[in-house]
Motif scaffolding. Structure first.
Motif, mmCIF file in Angstrom:
data_model
loop_
_atom_site.group_PDB
_atom_site.id
_atom_site.type_symbol
_atom_site.label_atom_id
_atom_site.label_comp_id
_atom_site.label_asym_id
_atom_site.label_seq_id
_atom_site.Cartn_x
_atom_site.Cartn_y
_atom_site.Cartn_z
ATOM 1 N N ARG A 1 22.181 -24.697 18.031
ATOM 2 C CA ARG A 1 22.077 -26.156 18.057
ATOM 3 C C ARG A 1 22.195 -26.751 16.652
ATOM 4 N NH1 ARG A 1 20.844 -27.762 23.149
ATOM 5 N NH2 ARG A 1 20.538 -29.906 22.475
ATOM 6 N N ALA A 2 21.969 -25.942 15.634
ATOM 7 C CA ALA A 2 22.152 -26.450 14.267
ATOM 8 C C ALA A 2 23.623 -26.800 14.042
ATOM 9 C CB ALA A 2 21.686 -25.414 13.255
ATOM 10 N N ARG A 3 24.503 -25.894 14.447
ATOM 11 C CA ARG A 3 25.942 -26.170 14.307
ATOM 12 C C ARG A 3 26.369 -27.317 15.221
ATOM 13 N NH1 ARG A 3 29.963 -27.546 12.963
ATOM 14 N NH2 ARG A 3 31.814 -26.458 12.205
ATOM 15 N N ARG A 4 25.731 -27.392 16.377
ATOM 16 C CA ARG A 4 26.035 -28.484 17.307
ATOM 17 C C ARG A 4 25.644 -29.833 16.700
ATOM 18 N NH1 ARG A 4 23.727 -28.874 23.528
ATOM 19 N NH2 ARG A 4 24.682 -30.865 24.050
ATOM 20 N N LEU A 5 24.546 -29.863 15.948
ATOM 21 C CA LEU A 5 24.122 -31.100 15.299
ATOM 22 C C LEU A 5 25.147 -31.541 14.250
ATOM 23 C CD1 LEU A 5 20.296 -30.449 14.937
ATOM 24 C CD2 LEU A 5 21.346 -32.363 16.166
ATOM 25 N N VAL A 6 25.737 -30.564 13.555
ATOM 26 C CA VAL A 6 26.789 -30.892 12.594
ATOM 27 C C VAL A 6 27.929 -31.628 13.292
ATOM 28 C CG1 VAL A 6 28.589 -29.913 11.121
ATOM 29 C CG2 VAL A 6 26.257 -29.014 10.997
ATOM 30 N N SER A 7 28.310 -31.104 14.456
ATOM 31 C CA SER A 7 29.404 -31.721 15.216
ATOM 32 C C SER A 7 29.029 -33.109 15.713
ATOM 33 C CB SER A 7 29.779 -30.824 16.396
ATOM 34 O OG SER A 7 30.197 -29.548 15.958
ATOM 35 N N LYS A 8 27.785 -33.247 16.189
ATOM 36 C CA LYS A 8 27.342 -34.541 16.713
ATOM 37 C C LYS A 8 27.324 -35.595 15.618
ATOM 38 C CE LYS A 8 24.700 -33.357 20.836
ATOM 39 N NZ LYS A 8 25.576 -34.175 21.691
ATOM 40 N N LEU A 9 26.829 -35.212 14.448
ATOM 41 C CA LEU A 9 26.737 -36.167 13.343
ATOM 42 C C LEU A 9 28.120 -36.649 12.891
ATOM 43 C CD1 LEU A 9 23.846 -34.502 11.353
ATOM 44 C CD2 LEU A 9 23.847 -36.845 12.244
ATOM 45 N N ALA A 10 29.111 -35.799 13.067
ATOM 46 C CA ALA A 10 30.472 -36.195 12.694
ATOM 47 C C ALA A 10 31.015 -37.279 13.623
ATOM 48 C CB ALA A 10 31.387 -34.974 12.730
ATOM 49 N N ASP B 1 18.108 -34.085 17.914
ATOM 50 C CA ASP B 1 18.355 -33.092 18.959
ATOM 51 C C ASP B 1 17.555 -33.400 20.221
ATOM 52 O OD1 ASP B 1 19.653 -30.360 19.499
ATOM 53 O OD2 ASP B 1 17.572 -30.005 20.074
ATOM 54 N N MET B 2 16.311 -33.822 20.047
ATOM 55 C CA MET B 2 15.482 -34.201 21.187
ATOM 56 C C MET B 2 16.133 -35.339 21.970
ATOM 57 S SD MET B 2 11.747 -34.159 19.305
ATOM 58 C CE MET B 2 10.666 -34.382 20.672
ATOM 59 N N HIS B 3 16.655 -36.295 21.219
ATOM 60 C CA HIS B 3 17.252 -37.475 21.844
ATOM 61 C C HIS B 3 18.534 -37.119 22.598
ATOM 62 C CE1 HIS B 3 18.453 -41.653 22.362
ATOM 63 N NE2 HIS B 3 19.613 -41.387 21.784
ATOM 64 N N THR B 4 19.398 -36.363 21.969
ATOM 65 C CA THR B 4 20.691 -36.058 22.593
ATOM 66 C C THR B 4 20.574 -35.050 23.727
ATOM 67 O OG1 THR B 4 21.133 -34.369 20.899
ATOM 68 C CG2 THR B 4 21.976 -36.592 20.499
ATOM 69 N N SER B 5 19.523 -34.234 23.709
ATOM 70 C CA SER B 5 19.348 -33.238 24.775
ATOM 71 C C SER B 5 18.480 -33.752 25.916
ATOM 72 C CB SER B 5 18.742 -31.948 24.205
ATOM 73 O OG SER B 5 17.427 -32.184 23.706
ATOM 74 N N GLY B 6 17.912 -34.966 25.764
ATOM 75 C CA GLY B 6 17.078 -35.526 26.815
ATOM 76 C C GLY B 6 15.737 -34.823 26.955
ATOM 77 N N TYR B 7 15.219 -34.299 25.870
ATOM 78 C CA TYR B 7 13.923 -33.608 25.899
ATOM 79 C C TYR B 7 12.841 -34.592 26.349
ATOM 80 C CZ TYR B 7 10.165 -30.481 24.295
ATOM 81 O OH TYR B 7 9.063 -29.656 24.220
ATOM 82 N N PRO B 8 12.000 -34.205 27.321
ATOM 83 C CA PRO B 8 11.091 -35.171 27.948
ATOM 84 C C PRO B 8 9.803 -35.483 27.187
ATOM 85 C CG PRO B 8 10.846 -33.026 28.990
ATOM 86 C CD PRO B 8 11.959 -32.888 27.997
ATOM 87 N N LEU B 9 9.542 -34.775 26.083
ATOM 88 C CA LEU B 9 8.276 -34.963 25.381
ATOM 89 C C LEU B 9 8.539 -35.344 23.924
ATOM 90 C CD1 LEU B 9 5.157 -34.683 25.433
ATOM 91 C CD2 LEU B 9 5.467 -32.270 24.851
ATOM 92 N N PRO B 10 8.313 -36.588 23.540
ATOM 93 C CA PRO B 10 8.640 -37.048 22.184
ATOM 94 C C PRO B 10 7.593 -36.652 21.141
ATOM 95 C CG PRO B 10 7.714 -38.858 23.427
ATOM 96 C CD PRO B 10 7.798 -37.692 24.387
ATOM 97 N N VAL B 11 7.274 -35.366 21.080
ATOM 98 C CA VAL B 11 6.322 -34.837 20.096
ATOM 99 C C VAL B 11 7.053 -33.780 19.286
ATOM 100 C CG1 VAL B 11 4.172 -33.584 19.741
ATOM 101 C CG2 VAL B 11 4.331 -35.294 21.567
#
Length: 494
Positions: A237-246, A217-227
């Motif tokens: 976003r949980a359901r969105r992750l299901v869609s992305k993984l597909a 989710d951090m990667h696909t949303s462009g989150y600026p802090l990799p912690v």
């Protein structure tokens, strides 16, 4: 449960975590409340992958696990570990041949505690409370063989539940029909008795599978802090992750920074399970915890007084003292600059003190890169008890303090507000003034004072120290005053 005790600060403690998906060795040393990790290694043995079908630990998994335990035992000896804690969870607990692995572990040298489900849930809850002291909501710890849920509130673990629904068992449920997993989650959560009063709370994510989802989710949303610790996601976003993984193939998943390739095969199952849980619970948000059962076990061992200590301040103080040029003066530095920031919101006080705790960490770096070194430690340090915006403030203060100037650090200002960023720059300038005045030593700070007097920024020095107010000190004094829209004034005292 393990009895309370207070480990020595320099005591090395190893935890061997025999999980359903992985076996891990973690060696800790440092303050009992928040020890630093000296070593961390995992072996993906997959002990629980056959639980839903054959009910036992596969022969190859058993061999892999025993080989890992032998290596871990040797490493503990080489590292001169003084205390070793070994525990096993769902796979060993439920497998028909789990006792065989326990006997093998004992032969290697590890007396292994088999955690019952509710014990595991309690320790996961304690782990979250250790790393996020103000946690108030439901903790979900997804392992390979089981799912533990715990209610945490006001620093206490309340209700605890364990269900045989680890990520390695989800695929079999999903294979039985489209709605089988959904019905199972609903049935499972109904058993908790959590009615509408318990809904609408944060859901804290524990376990490697859910942390891997957060990485994605951090990667696909462009989150600026990799912690990963304290990374926050909205429930949808949980359901969105299901869609992305597909839509994502394995090659693209392998390119995600920090995403363990060993977790990729079960990401889809973990995402579906998470989506159903947060929907049923009507969770207000999802918050990732880097701390879990292992850290909960350490947290459980310390005294009540030690448990109440602030993990961020304790860790930064310990790290700062280890890297300081002179005996640590962090508390004195914090007190010296505090007067001019008395109007800071209460929640900023501890972030400012954390910056002071780290106020000497970059002096041994190349002079041209001290600001970057300070920023790296503040922004990306292995801290807990701190949010993403607060990390930006901490990093900014150190960046400015070590010579980064009054500009926002490269890539900064995306999480913290403009007001918060500006205030962190002020902290850094004040710390920089204090370090230049004192040379990093104690006595000058004890006999000088920085304060606001009307529209003036007054720096008072004892008469015998007036020589310290050289040109470089005067310039930094003037720079800070100008940034605060004040007039710099130096006065002497008897």
């Amino acid at each position: 449960m393990i009895a309370h005790q207070t480990p020595y600060v320099n005591r090395r403690t190893a935890i061997i975590d025999i999980g359903s998906n992985s076996i891990r060795l973690v060696v800790y040393q440092g303050p009992a409340r928040v020890p630093a990790i000296l070593f961390n290694e995992k072996v993906m043995a997959g002990l629980g992958r056959n639980l839903a079908t054959t009910g036992d630990i596969a022969e190859d998994s058993m061999a892999l696990a025993i080989g890992a335990l032998k290596r871990f035992c040797r490493l503990c000896a080489e590292m001169q570990v003084e205390e070793t804690i070994a525990f096993a969870t769902a796979a060993v607990r439920d497998a028909t041949n789990g006792k065989e692995l326990l006997k093998a572990a004992k032969k290697v040298g590890f007396e292994t505690l088999v955690l019952q489900g509710e014990e595991e849930a309690e320790l996961a809850g304690l782990g979250v409370l250790s790393g996020i002291p103000g946690a108030n909501g439901i903790v979900g710890d997804l392992g390979g063989g089981s799912l533990e849920l715990a209610m945490v509130k006001d620093g206490i673990v309340l209700e605890k539940h364990s269900f045989p629904l680890g990520v390695l068992r989800v695929a079999d449920l999903r294979a039985k029909g489209k709605d089988k997993l959904k019905r199972q989650v609903r049935k499972m959560l109904k058993k908790t008795g959590w009615d509408s009063a318990e809904k609408g709370l944060p859901f804290y994510l524990v376990g490697g599978s859910w942390r891997s989802l957060a990485r994605l989710d951090m990667h696909t949303s462009g989150y600026p802090l990799p912690v990963i610790h304290h990374y926050e996601m909205q429930p949808h976003r949980a359901r969105r992750l299901v869609s992305k993984l597909a839509r994502l193939d394995k090659a693209k998943l392998k390119a995600v920074p920090g995403l363990s390739t060993s977790r990729i095969p079960t990401l889809d199952d973990a995402a579906w399970l998470l989506a159903f849980i947060v929907r049923y619970l009507d969770s207000s948000e999802m918050i990732v915890s880097a701390y879990g059962v292992r850290e909960g076990m350490l947290f459980h061992k310390i005294s009540e007084a030690e448990a109440k200590r602030d993990p961020l301040l304790l860790a930064t103080e310990d790290s700062g003292a280890a890297q300081a040029r002179f005996p640590a003066n962090s508390k004195l530095l914090g007190k010296w600059i505090a007067d001019i920031f008395s109007d800071d919101p209460p929640e900023w006080h501890r972030i400012r003190q954390a910056a002071c705790n780290l106020g000497d960490v970059a002096w041994r770096a190349n002079p041209n890169f001290r600001a970057e070194r300070g920023l790296e430690i503040g922004l990306h340090g292995n801290w807990v008890g701190i949010t993403g915006p607060e990390r930006e403030m901490l990093g900014q203060a150190l960046f400015t303090s070590f010579g980064g100037g009054t500009s926002v650090f490269p890539g900064g200002g995306k999480l913290a507000s403009e007001e918060a960023t500006r205030r962190a720059i002020c902290w850094g300038m004040a710390m920089r003034l204090a370090q230049r005045l004192s040379g990093g030593t104690r006595n000058p700070l004890e006999h000088t004072r920085l304060r606001r007097v009307g529209r003036k920024l007054e720096l008072s020095l004892a008469k015998e120290l007036v020589e310290l107010y050289g040109d470089s000190v005067a310039k930094r004094h003037a720079q800070l005053a100008s940034y605060l829209d004040l007039e710099a004034v130096m006065v002497t005292t008897k």
